[in-house]
Motif scaffolding. Structure first.
Motif, PDB file in Angstrom:
ATOM      1  N   PHE A  55       0.817  -1.211   0.000  1.00 45.24           N
ATOM      2  CA  PHE A  55       0.000   0.000   0.000  1.00 45.24           C
ATOM      3  C   PHE A  55       0.855   1.267   0.000  1.00 45.24           C
ATOM      4  O   PHE A  55       0.705   2.135  -0.855  1.00 45.24           O
ATOM      5  N   SER A  56       1.750   1.403   0.970  1.00 38.90           N
ATOM      6  CA  SER A  56       2.588   2.604   1.093  1.00 38.90           C
ATOM      7  C   SER A  56       3.533   2.753  -0.095  1.00 38.90           C
ATOM      8  O   SER A  56       3.769   3.875  -0.562  1.00 38.90           O
ATOM      9  N   GLU A  57       4.055   1.646  -0.560  1.00 34.55           N
ATOM     10  CA  GLU A  57       4.966   1.691  -1.704  1.00 34.55           C
ATOM     11  C   GLU A  57       4.245   2.221  -2.939  1.00 34.55           C
ATOM     12  O   GLU A  57       4.774   3.066  -3.671  1.00 34.55           O
ATOM     13  N   GLN A  58       3.038   1.723  -3.175  1.00 36.53           N
ATOM     14  CA  GLN A  58       2.273   2.173  -4.329  1.00 36.53           C
ATOM     15  C   GLN A  58       1.881   3.641  -4.186  1.00 36.53           C
ATOM     16  O   GLN A  58       1.916   4.397  -5.153  1.00 36.53           O
ATOM     17  N   MET A  59       1.535   4.040  -2.983  1.00 38.22           N
ATOM     18  CA  MET A  59       1.186   5.438  -2.723  1.00 38.22           C
ATOM     19  C   MET A  59       2.400   6.334  -2.960  1.00 38.22           C
ATOM     20  O   MET A  59       2.296   7.391  -3.597  1.00 38.22           O
ATOM     21  N   TYR A  60       3.550   5.912  -2.471  1.00 37.81           N
ATOM     22  CA  TYR A  60       4.800   6.658  -2.653  1.00 37.81           C
ATOM     23  C   TYR A  60       5.124   6.796  -4.143  1.00 37.81           C
ATOM     24  O   TYR A  60       5.446   7.877  -4.632  1.00 37.81           O
ATOM     25  N   ASP A  61       5.038   5.683  -4.860  1.00 35.67           N
ATOM     26  CA  ASP A  61       5.355   5.690  -6.289  1.00 35.67           C
ATOM     27  C   ASP A  61       4.364   6.525  -7.092  1.00 35.67           C
ATOM     28  O   ASP A  61       4.665   6.950  -8.213  1.00 35.67           O
ATOM     29  N   ASP A  62       3.196   6.798  -6.508  1.00 37.03           N
ATOM     30  CA  ASP A  62       2.186   7.646  -7.145  1.00 37.03           C
ATOM     31  C   ASP A  62       2.415   9.130  -6.819  1.00 37.03           C
ATOM     32  O   ASP A  62       1.626   9.976  -7.205  1.00 37.03           O
ATOM     33  N   GLY A  63       3.499   9.431  -6.099  1.00 40.06           N
ATOM     34  CA  GLY A  63       3.855  10.812  -5.832  1.00 40.06           C
ATOM     35  C   GLY A  63       3.633  11.302  -4.414  1.00 40.06           C
ATOM     36  O   GLY A  63       3.965  12.434  -4.086  1.00 40.06           O
ATOM     37  N   PHE A  64       3.075  10.471  -3.552  1.00 41.39           N
ATOM     38  CA  PHE A  64       2.880  10.842  -2.147  1.00 41.39           C
ATOM     39  C   PHE A  64       4.120  10.391  -1.373  1.00 41.39           C
ATOM     40  O   PHE A  64       4.225   9.245  -0.971  1.00 41.39           O
ATOM     41  N   GLU A  65       5.063  11.282  -1.161  1.00 42.41           N
ATOM     42  CA  GLU A  65       6.347  10.877  -0.599  1.00 42.41           C
ATOM     43  C   GLU A  65       6.450  11.040   0.913  1.00 42.41           C
ATOM     44  O   GLU A  65       7.322  10.453   1.530  1.00 42.41           O
ATOM     45  N   ASN A  84      12.438  -1.041   1.154  1.00 41.03           N
ATOM     46  CA  ASN A  84      12.130   0.299   0.660  1.00 41.03           C
ATOM     47  C   ASN A  84      13.262   1.300   0.849  1.00 41.03           C
ATOM     48  O   ASN A  84      13.018   2.511   0.867  1.00 41.03           O
ATOM     49  N   LYS A  85      14.481   0.828   0.943  1.00 43.86           N
ATOM     50  CA  LYS A  85      15.598   1.743   1.180  1.00 43.86           C
ATOM     51  C   LYS A  85      15.747   2.776   0.067  1.00 43.86           C
ATOM     52  O   LYS A  85      16.240   3.867   0.309  1.00 43.86           O
ATOM     53  N   MET A  86      15.273   2.480  -1.132  1.00 44.64           N
ATOM     54  CA  MET A  86      15.364   3.439  -2.234  1.00 44.64           C
ATOM     55  C   MET A  86      14.283   4.511  -2.167  1.00 44.64           C
ATOM     56  O   MET A  86      14.369   5.521  -2.836  1.00 44.64           O
ATOM     57  N   ARG A  87      13.289   4.318  -1.329  1.00 45.50           N
ATOM     58  CA  ARG A  87      12.228   5.317  -1.131  1.00 45.50           C
ATOM     59  C   ARG A  87      12.609   6.144   0.097  1.00 45.50           C
ATOM     60  O   ARG A  87      12.091   5.954   1.185  1.00 45.50           O
ATOM     61  N   SER A  88      13.503   7.079  -0.115  1.00 43.65           N
ATOM     62  CA  SER A  88      14.201   7.761   0.980  1.00 43.65           C
ATOM     63  C   SER A  88      13.321   8.641   1.864  1.00 43.65           C
ATOM     64  O   SER A  88      13.672   8.909   3.010  1.00 43.65           O
ATOM     65  N   LYS A  89      12.192   9.099   1.376  1.00 47.78           N
ATOM     66  CA  LYS A  89      11.333   9.973   2.186  1.00 47.78           C
ATOM     67  C   LYS A  89      10.258   9.196   2.952  1.00 47.78           C
ATOM     68  O   LYS A  89       9.474   9.795   3.670  1.00 47.78           O
ATOM     69  N   MET A  90      10.234   7.894   2.784  1.00 45.57           N
ATOM     70  CA  MET A  90       9.253   7.068   3.481  1.00 45.57           C
ATOM     71  C   MET A  90       9.931   6.439   4.695  1.00 45.57           C
ATOM     72  O   MET A  90      11.043   5.938   4.603  1.00 45.57           O
ATOM     73  N   HIS A  91       9.258   6.480   5.837  1.00 50.88           N
ATOM     74  CA  HIS A  91       9.843   6.012   7.093  1.00 50.88           C
ATOM     75  C   HIS A  91       9.022   4.893   7.706  1.00 50.88           C
ATOM     76  O   HIS A  91       7.799   4.843   7.534  1.00 50.88           O
TER      77      HIS A  91
END
Length: 139
Positions: A55-65, A84-91
């Motif tokens: 869920f969060s990964e898809q949301m992030y990839d849709d521009g919600f960082e 998700n280490k490449m999604r740097s703004k997601m914690h």
């Protein structure tokens, strides 16, 4: 009945299903239009009981960082941090939803797809859900 409110249950489950992914009830695509109406892409989102869902990964990839994820299982949080280490703004934070330490009035959106359901399957279920909601809506 399983005690879904117990972190030991979830740690054991995520250790034994490390390669798997499970998304409770709804996925991001089914809620995307609602989320877009509720919060802009720069809004801050909290995902409660994130588990290992995409869920969060898809949301992030849709521009919600600006997404923070929490779960009671330290095992799944570590798995998700690595994944998700490449999604740097997601914690990802290990946190009990009944004792969250995030700042008051910080989030624009909180997403709970099944944490309440899990708490309702444990001991003192109604009390635990009431505490979660009180912590979530504190001002």
């Amino acid at each position: 009945m399983q005690n879904y409110g117990d972190p030991k249950y979830w740690d054991k489950r995520y250790k034994s299903h490390e390669e798997g992914m499970f998304d409770w009830l709804e996925d991001y695509n089914s809620l995307k239009s609602l989320i877009r109406k509720l919060v802009g892409k720069h809004g801050k989102t909290l995902v409660l009981g994130c588990g290992n869902a995409e869920f969060s990964e898809q949301m992030y990839d849709d521009g919600f960082e600006n997404i923070d994820n929490c779960d009671i299982s330290s095992v799944v949080i570590e798995q998700m941090r690595k994944r998700n280490k490449m999604r740097s703004k997601m914690h990802y934070d290990v946190m009990d939803v009944r004792q969250m330490t995030y700042p008051d009035n910080y989030y624009d959106l909180a997403v709970d797809k099944s944490t309440i359901d899990a708490l309702l399957c444990g001991e003192r279920s109604f009390y635990n859900v009431a505490v979660m909601l009180k912590v979530l809506f504190r001002s």
